[in-house]
Each structure stands twice: as structure tokens, then as C-alpha cells.
Enzyme design. Structure first.
Site, PDB file in Angstrom:
ATOM      1  N   HIS A 196       0.987  -1.098   0.118  1.00  0.00           N
ATOM      2  CA  HIS A 196      -0.104  -0.197  -0.078  1.00  0.00           C
ATOM      3  C   HIS A 196       0.772   1.156   0.184  1.00  0.00           C
ATOM      4  CE1 HIS A 196      -3.324   2.609   0.563  1.00  0.00           C
ATOM      5  NE2 HIS A 196      -4.068   2.105   1.424  1.00  0.00           N
TER       6      HIS A 196
ATOM      7  N   TYR B 130      -0.308   6.994   3.176  1.00  0.00           N
ATOM      8  CA  TYR B 130       0.209   6.299   4.229  1.00  0.00           C
ATOM      9  C   TYR B 130       1.688   6.130   4.229  1.00  0.00           C
ATOM     10  CZ  TYR B 130      -4.750   5.435   5.153  1.00  0.00           C
ATOM     11  OH  TYR B 130      -5.780   5.463   5.221  1.00  0.00           O
TER      12      TYR B 130
ATOM     13  N   GLY C  67     -13.984  -1.352  -6.168  1.00  0.00           N
ATOM     14  CA  GLY C  67     -14.193  -1.430  -4.547  1.00  0.00           C
ATOM     15  C   GLY C  67     -15.450  -1.413  -4.190  1.00  0.00           C
ATOM     16  N   ARG C  68     -16.084  -0.266  -4.341  1.00  0.00           N
ATOM     17  CA  ARG C  68     -17.468  -0.271  -3.829  1.00  0.00           C
ATOM     18  C   ARG C  68     -18.342  -1.265  -4.124  1.00  0.00           C
ATOM     19  NH1 ARG C  68     -17.288   6.106  -4.024  1.00  0.00           N
ATOM     20  NH2 ARG C  68     -16.245   5.488  -5.876  1.00  0.00           N
TER      21      ARG C  68
END
Ligand SMILES: Cc1cc2nc3c(=O)[nH]c(=O)nc-3n(C[C@H](O)[C@H](O)[C@H](O)COP(=O)(O)O)c2cc1C
Length: 364
Positions: A191, A196, A333-334
Site C-alpha cells: 500500500h 500512508y 471497490g465499492r
């Protein structure tokens, strides 16, 4: 025209506009996907208190095994990487055991599954990790901590990582890759997106270091490249993918001119290594001057390997992108959260259910 005919006409139109997505895809000789539809990583916040994936994860991923490839929810590589509730881990034997049940469920149906390895860096929080967050530099994210319904507090000023912290964190990623294979995963995705830790090294706003890990683009790129190399040393480049977000402003990430140069260093390094793929996940249709187009087009221009496009697509719009050669695989994704049977629906030309927050609430 009678209603039945109208219905099948629509189905036919939908089917013919999405057939590209149903073609098998040979990623690299090691991984052969049965279609070009990827389930994008989606955090579920359902892990057990000891950070084993929840039992519900077994059925959750098995139900979506018809995807060409599943990338799991972000999974933390160490305790200090955690910045949100119910994020599963991949650093204890008990984590590996539970993930093994998940991968068995997917493999039983002929699917492939990668584990997304995650370190939240300055987005981590001592509330979860027990220690101050680590980051390249002590630059705090001033936004409210996410996760609304669970807590409400602000981010902490992170501690600047020492050489020892950096070396340990890279080997934590490598351990994550090793453990992921032990758990039966077909590979891992690092990731490196959405603000991040890896991206905190790439961007000048969050990386103010003056040592060999900061300053010049090459130095800022080093952490990501070293993580990829360390993971590949454990499981092979063919089983390592990388997610990046060239344009994202998520998590108070600021774009400073020259940030793209660090990403270009990473891409050049990836061009020289047979990694599985690069993956994006943000607003693909937005034109960014500093990238000379969309983030996807930027990656396509510079990266010579396979690209997974993602971010706001449905099967029709994604298929069009694949047909135009803008990316090779399409991640959802969704839509995969709302439609475990998304592949079946695409095959049958059936309408998919839109995502809603309730879909997330109902996850187990
Ligand atoms: C509930 C939810 C959780 C997410 N968790 C992650 C994650 O753990 N890792 C990640 O890289 N992206 C995560 N994302 C971003 C998705 O992978 C994807 O990039 C984004 O939803 C846009 O794609 P879509 O329009 O197909 O949903 C998450 C998105 C949602 C909606």
C-alpha cells in the site's frame, strides 16, 4: 416491443459492452487471472481484538472469488502500523492461521487473492499501537482522525524514524510478505497510496529529511523501492504489486512540485523489476497539470508493466478504458462490496446494485 424483449435487449447491450473484462489475463506466467476484474482493497474494520481477520472475512472473500484477483483490505505489518479500529494484521501466527482459512475459501473456487500490506505511518495512533506514530519527519496530519463512529480524536505528532526504525519497518514488510505466502496468499500488494507511510516518504510535505532517505527524489524513492526488494526477496517479484496515488490529497497530503520525480524514480525502478503490477485508486477522470493528464495516464506513460485502473468506474466505463489500452485490469471497490456476484452480473448483463453506507455497515 414487449417487456421481455426490451429486457434482454438491455442485457445484450450490457454484456457486449463489458466482454473485454471477462477475458482471461496472464499476469506473468506465475499468475493467470480468469478475468480482468479485480476486487480493490477495501478496509472492513471487522478484525478480532487480537487482529485476526474476522470469521466473517472467510465468507466475505469466498463470495467474491469469481474476481480475476482479489486484493484484501489493508492489513497491518506490525502493531505500530495501526491507525484504525478492527484492522487485521499479518504479523502473528494466529493472524496467518485465520488468513489461511480465507485463502482456502477463495482457492477452493479457483480464485486468486493478494494481501495488501499496510503501514499507516503518521496516520497510525498510539490509541491502537501503544506508541507514538512513526513517520519520515514529525509533520502532523491536522485533520480529524477518521473512523467517526468509533472515536473522535486528532492525529498525534509523529516521531521521526531513526535508521533503525526504517530498517525494522522494511523487514516488517518482508515478514508480512513471507507470512502472507505462509497463509496461502498468491502475492502481496504494497500500500504505497493514499498518504500512508510509503507515500509519506515520497512527498516533500511529509518528508523533510536531510539524510539518505530525504531531499533528492532518488532518496525519497528509496524506502518504497527497498520495501519492494525486501518483499520480493521473500516471495519473488512476480508476486508483488504496488499501489500508488500520484495525485491523491487524501490524509492531508499536499502536492509539492517535484513530488512526481520521486514517483518517477520508483516507476523507473519498477520497470527494471518484474513486479506483478502497478495499481491506482483515485479519481481517474481528473486532469492534473503537474502530471500532464490523469494519474492513470501518467502511470501508463512511464510504467511499462501491467496497470490496474481503479476509482469511480463501473464495468462499462472500465471496459472502455481497457479496450482503449488505458489500463490492463480493472479494479472495483465499492461495487464489489455491494455486489459479491459482480462477475456473474457482468456475464449475464444484469444491473449491479449501487454502493451505500449500509453495505459497509452490514459487513461481517
Ligand atoms: C470502505 C472502503 C475501504 C477502503 N479501504 C482501502 C484499503 O484498505 N486500501 C486501499 O488501498 N484502498 C482502500 N479503499 C479505496 C478503494 O480500494 C478504491 O480505490 C476506491 O473505493 C475507489 O474505487 P471504487 O470507485 O471502485 O470504489 C477503500 C474504499 C472504501 C470504499
Amino acid at each position: 416491443m414487449n417487456q421481455n424483449f426490451e429486457h434482454s435487449d438491455k442485457e445484450w447491450a450490457l454484456r457486449s459492452s463489458t466482454t473485454t473484462l471477462l477475458q482471461p489475463f496472464d499476469l506473468n506466467g506465475v499468475l493467470r487471472l480468469r478475468n480482468r476484474m479485480v476486487m480493490a482493497p477495501c478496509t472492513r474494520n471487522r478484525a478480532e481484538p487480537d487482529l485476526r481477520a474476522s470469521r466473517g472475512a472467510i465468507a466475505h472473500y469466498a463470495a467474491r472469488a469469481a474476481a480475476g484477483l482479489i486484493v484484501t483490505e489493508g492489513t497491518i505489518i506490525s502493531k505500530e502500523a495501526q491507525g484504525g479500529p478492527g484492522i487485521p494484521g499479518i504479523f502473528l501466527a494466529s493472524h496467518v492461521e485465520r488468513w489461511r482459512e480465507v485463502t482456502d475459501g477463495v482457492h477452493a473456487q479457483g480464485g486468486l487473492i493478494f494481501n495488501q500490506l499496510w503501514h499507516q505511518g503518521r496516520m497510525a495512533h498510539s490509541f491502537y499501537s501503544g506508541s507514538l506514530p512513526l513517520a519520515p519527519s514529525p509533520v502532523v496530519d491536522l485533520s480529524k482522525h477518521r473512523g467517526d463512529r468509533y472515536y473522535d480524536f486528532t492525529h498525534e505528532a509523529p516521531r521521526s524514524m531513526s535508521e533503525g526504525d526504517i530498517a525494522r519497518t522494511i523487514s516488517d514488510f518482508a515478514r508480512g510478505a513471507r507470512n502472507a505466502r505462509a497463509a496461502g496468499f498468491d502475492g502481496v500488494e504494497i500500500h504505497g497510496a493514499n498518504g500512508y507511510l510509503p507515500e509519506q516518504f515520497l512527498r516533500q510535505h511529509t518528508n523533510r529529511r536531510t539524510d539518505g532517505w530525504g531531499g533528492a527524489a532518488r532518496n525519497r524513492a528509496r524506502f518504497v523501492i527497498d520495501v519492494i526488494d525486501a518483499c520480493a526477496a521473500e516471495i519473488g517479484y512476480e508476486r508483488v504489486g504496488l499501489r500508488v496515488s500520484p495525485a491523491a490529497h487524501f490524509a492531508e497530503m499536499v502536492f509539492t512540485p517535484g513530488d512526481e520525480d520521486a514517483l518517477l524514480e520508483v516507476i523507473a525502478a519498477m520497470n527494471a523489476r518484474p513486479i506483478a503490477y502497478l495499481h491506482t485508486g483515485v479519481d481517474e477522470d481528473i486532469h492534473y497539470d503537474y502530471l500532464g493528464g490523469t494519474s492513470n495516464a501518467f502511470l501508463r506513460r512511464h510504467f511499462h508493466g501491467f496497470l490496474i485502473g481503479c476509482g469511480g468506474y463501473d464495468p462499462q466505463t472500465a471496459a472502455e478504458q481497457v479496450r482503449h489500452g488505458n489500463f490492463d485490469l480493472a479494479a472495483f471497490g465499492r461495487l464489489f462490496l455491494a455486489n459479491p456476484d459482480l462477475v456473474t452480473k457482468v456475464k449475464g448483463g444484469q444491473a449491479w446494485t449501487p454502493y451505500s453506507r449500509q453495505v459497509f455497515e452490514d459487513l461481517r
